[in-house]
Enzyme design. Sequence first.
Site, PDB file in Angstrom:
ATOM      1  CG  HIS A 241      64.479  -6.074 124.632  1.00  0.00           C
ATOM      2  ND1 HIS A 241      64.176  -7.094 123.579  1.00  0.00           N
ATOM      3  CD2 HIS A 241      63.645  -5.108 124.341  1.00  0.00           C
ATOM      4  CE1 HIS A 241      63.283  -6.678 123.038  1.00  0.00           C
ATOM      5  NE2 HIS A 241      62.854  -5.619 123.356  1.00  0.00           N
TER       6      HIS A 241
ATOM      7  CG  ASP B 227      65.358 -10.152 123.389  1.00  0.00           C
ATOM      8  OD1 ASP B 227      63.838 -10.250 123.342  1.00  0.00           O
ATOM      9  OD2 ASP B 227      65.756  -9.422 123.994  1.00  0.00           O
TER      10      ASP B 227
ATOM     11  CB  SER C 275      59.673  -4.484 123.221  1.00  0.00           C
ATOM     12  OG  SER C 275      60.613  -3.749 123.112  1.00  0.00           O
TER      13      SER C 275
END
Lengths: 167, 180
Positions: free
Chosen positions: B96, B123, B57
């Site tokens: 992230h 998210d 990701s």
Amino acid sequence: MHSFGYRLNGLLTFSLTILAMMCAIASLSDNLNTPSPSAEIQIMNINWFQKQPQGNDEVSLTMNISADLQSLFTWNTKQLFIFVSAEYETPKNSLNQVSLWDAIIPAKEHAKFWIHTSNKYRFVDQGNNLRGKEFNLTLHWHVMPKTGKMFADKIVLTGYSFPEEYR
Amino acid sequence: MGLIGDTVDSIKSIQTRQLLNQAVSLGMVVTSALIIWKALMCITGSESPVVVVLSGSMEPGFKRGDILFLHMSNDPIRAGEIVVFNVDGREIPIVHRVIKVHERQDSGEVDVLTKGDNNYGDDRLLYAQGQQWLHRHHIMGRAVGFLPYVGWVTIIMTEKPIIKYILIGALGLLVITSKD
């Protein structure tokens, strides 16, 4: 004393040590680079500006972003992650940072660019404080290395403000 | 007899004193590894100073199998930083980037929104049901350093345990049969 296993072990340890040292030196060499980036952002248009049913202000705007970030690249740079964020203070929050647009620059050749874009992510305030509010647009960059330490810095551009009325 | 013969002979020739000696040196190896890990925990202030990237990701920045060094200081969290966070009800931490920060005037608490560089949307879908923002206590650390590929060792070992046992066995044999 000089069995196959010993030699294999020695060879493996030696090569891993050299590899680790080379990684460390590559990362340290990034410190020798003194970059001189430049950036300019213009707000071309406020597309719309309204209060959501939940009570938060939301705005859509179109920007002209131009920057020259070529000097940030070194031999240990894998890519640049850059983004523009709106930053402002409200009575409730001492700092609001809302990312409006971002991009990945994979190579030095692409690091001098010009783009005309509307905000990629929704610009929603926590509350309804945006009318007439002054804000900064900040161009942030994060240097993602091939190996080692990551660097980050920014250019703060001041003097932007929202309209006094919803539109 | 070659390698195997030598190994068998050297096992036979072990004396009690030598056995003790080797047990101690094996203990030293294990404890020094533990000391290094715990010292890293103290220095970085993060409960896991090193994490392995498991998903794509954050590509092309971080690929599966890369490792990240974390640091957890009291510095405030700011947009753009790559953070490792735990979501309630999810076992595996996520790495992230922070895209939105709202920091309270009075308490200094933060509302944080994250997004994977390679994901299309933010998210909120990964967070717990109805959760809009991450808070300070969700965040385990921020990434400060990067080393490619090294994490494959642990990925392979967790996915193919047989390789782990072979490796541990081989290392153990090497320690036992070594004479210095």
